[in-house]
Design a protein around this motif. Structure first.
Motif, PDB file in Angstrom:
ATOM      1  N   LEU A  22       0.826  -1.207   0.000  1.00  0.00           N
ATOM      2  CA  LEU A  22       0.000   0.000   0.000  1.00  0.00           C
ATOM      3  C   LEU A  22       0.858   1.254   0.000  1.00  0.00           C
ATOM      4  CD1 LEU A  22      -2.666   1.498   0.203  1.00  0.00           C
ATOM      5  CD2 LEU A  22      -2.613   1.161   2.676  1.00  0.00           C
ATOM      6  N   LEU A  23       1.868   1.289   0.842  1.00  0.00           N
ATOM      7  CA  LEU A  23       2.729   2.476   0.915  1.00  0.00           C
ATOM      8  C   LEU A  23       3.475   2.694  -0.400  1.00  0.00           C
ATOM      9  CD1 LEU A  23       4.224   2.169   4.518  1.00  0.00           C
ATOM     10  CD2 LEU A  23       2.207   3.413   3.755  1.00  0.00           C
ATOM     11  N   ASP A  36       3.951   5.553  -5.698  1.00  0.00           N
ATOM     12  CA  ASP A  36       3.977   5.459  -7.155  1.00  0.00           C
ATOM     13  C   ASP A  36       2.858   6.258  -7.819  1.00  0.00           C
ATOM     14  OD1 ASP A  36       6.127   3.764  -6.875  1.00  0.00           O
ATOM     15  OD2 ASP A  36       4.940   1.919  -7.068  1.00  0.00           O
ATOM     16  N   THR A  37       1.682   6.278  -7.191  1.00  0.00           N
ATOM     17  CA  THR A  37       0.522   6.933  -7.814  1.00  0.00           C
ATOM     18  C   THR A  37       0.256   8.331  -7.283  1.00  0.00           C
ATOM     19  OG1 THR A  37      -1.026   5.979  -6.191  1.00  0.00           O
ATOM     20  CG2 THR A  37      -0.560   4.683  -8.188  1.00  0.00           C
ATOM     21  N   GLY A  38       0.860   8.677  -6.145  1.00  0.00           N
ATOM     22  CA  GLY A  38       0.597   9.980  -5.543  1.00  0.00           C
ATOM     23  C   GLY A  38      -0.838  10.122  -5.065  1.00  0.00           C
ATOM     24  N   SER A  39      -1.469   9.030  -4.695  1.00  0.00           N
ATOM     25  CA  SER A  39      -2.870   9.049  -4.289  1.00  0.00           C
ATOM     26  C   SER A  39      -3.037   9.674  -2.909  1.00  0.00           C
ATOM     27  CB  SER A  39      -3.442   7.626  -4.274  1.00  0.00           C
ATOM     28  OG  SER A  39      -3.372   7.055  -5.564  1.00  0.00           O
ATOM     29  N   ALA A  40      -4.156  10.371  -2.747  1.00  0.00           N
ATOM     30  CA  ALA A  40      -4.453  11.030  -1.474  1.00  0.00           C
ATOM     31  C   ALA A  40      -5.412  10.217  -0.620  1.00  0.00           C
ATOM     32  CB  ALA A  40      -5.034  12.416  -1.728  1.00  0.00           C
ATOM     33  N   TYR A  41      -6.042   9.204  -1.212  1.00  0.00           N
ATOM     34  CA  TYR A  41      -7.026   8.407  -0.471  1.00  0.00           C
ATOM     35  C   TYR A  41      -6.746   6.919  -0.678  1.00  0.00           C
ATOM     36  CZ  TYR A  41      -9.555  12.783   0.019  1.00  0.00           C
ATOM     37  OH  TYR A  41      -9.896  14.076   0.323  1.00  0.00           O
ATOM     38  N   ALA A  42      -6.848   6.154   0.412  1.00  0.00           N
ATOM     39  CA  ALA A  42      -6.657   4.719   0.378  1.00  0.00           C
ATOM     40  C   ALA A  42      -7.824   4.043   1.083  1.00  0.00           C
ATOM     41  CB  ALA A  42      -5.343   4.327   1.059  1.00  0.00           C
ATOM     42  N   VAL A  71      -3.435   1.810   8.523  1.00  0.00           N
ATOM     43  CA  VAL A  71      -4.036   3.135   8.362  1.00  0.00           C
ATOM     44  C   VAL A  71      -3.067   4.218   8.830  1.00  0.00           C
ATOM     45  CG1 VAL A  71      -5.872   4.651   9.179  1.00  0.00           C
ATOM     46  CG2 VAL A  71      -6.404   2.298   8.519  1.00  0.00           C
ATOM     47  N   VAL A  72      -2.445   4.003   9.971  1.00  0.00           N
ATOM     48  CA  VAL A  72      -1.503   4.992  10.510  1.00  0.00           C
ATOM     49  C   VAL A  72      -0.320   5.169   9.569  1.00  0.00           C
ATOM     50  CG1 VAL A  72       0.130   5.455  12.381  1.00  0.00           C
ATOM     51  CG2 VAL A  72      -2.169   4.621  12.909  1.00  0.00           C
ATOM     52  N   ALA A  73       0.192   4.063   9.029  1.00  0.00           N
ATOM     53  CA  ALA A  73       1.325   4.147   8.111  1.00  0.00           C
ATOM     54  C   ALA A  73       0.949   4.924   6.861  1.00  0.00           C
ATOM     55  CB  ALA A  73       1.792   2.739   7.734  1.00  0.00           C
ATOM     56  N   ALA A  74      -0.275   4.687   6.333  1.00  0.00           N
ATOM     57  CA  ALA A  74      -0.731   5.427   5.151  1.00  0.00           C
ATOM     58  C   ALA A  74      -0.876   6.910   5.460  1.00  0.00           C
ATOM     59  CB  ALA A  74      -2.049   4.849   4.658  1.00  0.00           C
ATOM     60  N   ARG A  75      -1.371   7.232   6.643  1.00  0.00           N
ATOM     61  CA  ARG A  75      -1.524   8.636   7.032  1.00  0.00           C
ATOM     62  C   ARG A  75      -0.178   9.342   7.111  1.00  0.00           C
ATOM     63  NH1 ARG A  75      -6.203   9.173  11.733  1.00  0.00           N
ATOM     64  NH2 ARG A  75      -7.996   9.159  10.286  1.00  0.00           N
ATOM     65  N   LEU A  76       0.830   8.621   7.587  1.00  0.00           N
ATOM     66  CA  LEU A  76       2.169   9.204   7.639  1.00  0.00           C
ATOM     67  C   LEU A  76       2.692   9.527   6.244  1.00  0.00           C
ATOM     68  CD1 LEU A  76       3.836   7.003  10.420  1.00  0.00           C
ATOM     69  CD2 LEU A  76       3.115   9.397  10.596  1.00  0.00           C
ATOM     70  N   MET A  77       2.152   8.818   5.243  1.00  0.00           N
ATOM     71  CA  MET A  77       2.519   9.095   3.857  1.00  0.00           C
ATOM     72  C   MET A  77       1.653  10.183   3.250  1.00  0.00           C
ATOM     73  SD  MET A  77       5.036   7.041   3.153  1.00  0.00           S
ATOM     74  CE  MET A  77       5.051   7.125   1.373  1.00  0.00           C
ATOM     75  N   GLY A  78       0.746  10.751   4.051  1.00  0.00           N
ATOM     76  CA  GLY A  78      -0.091  11.852   3.579  1.00  0.00           C
ATOM     77  C   GLY A  78      -1.393  11.425   2.937  1.00  0.00           C
ATOM     78  N   ALA A  79      -1.792  10.159   3.117  1.00  0.00           N
ATOM     79  CA  ALA A  79      -3.028   9.663   2.510  1.00  0.00           C
ATOM     80  C   ALA A  79      -4.089   9.452   3.585  1.00  0.00           C
ATOM     81  CB  ALA A  79      -2.780   8.357   1.766  1.00  0.00           C
ATOM     82  N   GLU A  80      -5.330   9.782   3.254  1.00  0.00           N
ATOM     83  CA  GLU A  80      -6.450   9.558   4.159  1.00  0.00           C
ATOM     84  C   GLU A  80      -7.023   8.169   3.901  1.00  0.00           C
ATOM     85  OE1 GLU A  80      -8.737  10.421   7.335  1.00  0.00           O
ATOM     86  OE2 GLU A  80      -7.162  11.679   6.493  1.00  0.00           O
ATOM     87  N   CYS A  81      -7.261   7.418   4.974  1.00  0.00           N
ATOM     88  CA  CYS A  81      -7.738   6.041   4.835  1.00  0.00           C
ATOM     89  C   CYS A  81      -9.219   5.921   5.179  1.00  0.00           C
ATOM     90  CB  CYS A  81      -6.942   5.103   5.743  1.00  0.00           C
ATOM     91  SG  CYS A  81      -5.436   4.485   4.973  1.00  0.00           S
ATOM     92  N   ILE A  82      -9.878   5.042   4.466  1.00  0.00           N
ATOM     93  CA  ILE A  82     -11.281   4.723   4.708  1.00  0.00           C
ATOM     94  C   ILE A  82     -11.370   3.205   4.823  1.00  0.00           C
ATOM     95  CG2 ILE A  82     -13.645   4.934   3.854  1.00  0.00           C
ATOM     96  CD1 ILE A  82     -12.292   7.112   1.882  1.00  0.00           C
TER      97      ILE A  82
END
Length: 284
Positions: free
Chosen positions: A190-191, A196-202, A224-235
């Motif tokens: 996921l990270l 690679d995609t520069g996505s803001a939402y995961a 979820v926390v790891a994705a948030r550290l990359m600047g992405a909001e998780c759902i």
């Protein structure tokens, strides 16, 4: 018990004087055991390599010890055999038997009139061949463990795809049990996809997860926390009634993480959060 130099010399002379007969019978017996699962040319090559490894132990500078400093080449040949047969799906018994068969072939070849000496020499040959067979068995087991570990890792990667649903939106559809090893693979994939995609939402979809306990919830929250550290909001999507009841009963807190019942709802939420609005089209 080690085989003395004089006995090794006699065994070497015996094997070399009957080389063609030994290789022929060795191949024939092994071929019957393998039942055509290996071509005759390939089997002959493997037999000749084991034969050469045996001679190397008998004639080498060491004391006939496979595990000693002088047994390096023999160990290498046996290890190559074990790894090759492990990859081809042969059993450890079949692999070790290829080595042990030489004892059956060599039995009765001696032309000496001294029965006690023949018995002692055959015992010496048996000791060396048994050591080779056990080494082959052990190396095979290690090779199989490595193959199984590689296959497990490949299955983990295949079972945890990260897909791009929309520009700026990626999803991880989880299916089956989420353990520590798989959770680590999910997080890494996921990270990497977010980078690679520069996505803001995961979207982490757990529709295919049969049950959520405290351990599974912790794995999801870490992702979820790891994705948030990359600047992405998780759902988190796929919250079925049974899972919702379990989460409440266990006292698991998802905090401010958005949760949705279905993947479609989560996608709509992500798109709206990114400024995309939907309008129903009237069908005339």
């Amino acid at each position: 018990m080690k085989v003395n130099a004089e006995a090794r010399q006699r065994l070497s002379a015996l094997l070399r004087s009957h080389e063609d007969e030994i290789l022929r019978r060795w191949t024939e017996i092994s071929a019957r055991t393998l039942r055509g699962r290996l071509t005759n040319a390939e089997l002959q090559r493997q037999v000749r390599e084991v034969y050469a490894a045996l001679l190397d132990i008998l004639e080498g500078v060491g004391d006939g010890d496979l595990t000693g400093a002088g047994g390096g080449e023999s160990r290498g040949a046996l290890a190559d055999l074990s790894r090759s047969w492990a990859r081809q799906g042969f059993t450890p018994t079949e692999t070790a038997n290829l080595v042990f068969t030489v004892k059956e072939v060599a039995l009765g070849l001696s032309e000496s009139a001294d029965a006690d000496q023949v018995t002692a020499d055959f015992l010496g040959l048996s000791l060396i061949v048994d050591e080779m067979g056990l080494y082959t068995f052990e190396t095979y087991a290690k090779a199989r463990e490595e193959i199984i570990a590689d296959q497990t890792e490949q299955l983990l990667e295949l079972s945890t795809p990260v897909v791009k649903l929309w520009e700026g939106v990626v999803a991880v559809p989880l299916v089956g049990t989420l353990d520590s090893a798989r959770a680590q693979v999910v997080m890494e994939k996921l990270l990497q996809t977010l980078v690679d995609t520069g996505s803001a939402y995961a979207i982490v979809d757990i529709t295919g997860v049969p049950a959520v306990d405290t351990q599974v919830a912790q794995h999801i929250l870490k992702t979820v926390v790891a994705a948030r550290l990359m600047g992405a909001e998780c759902i988190i999507s796929g919250i079925r009634p049974q899972i919702a009841q379990t989460v409440v009963a266990l006292g698991i807190e998802f905090g401010d993480i958005a949760t949705k019942a279905t993947l479609a709802d989560a996608l709509v939420h992500a798109l709206r959060a990114s400024g995309i609005e939907f309008a129903k089209r009237k069908v005339s």
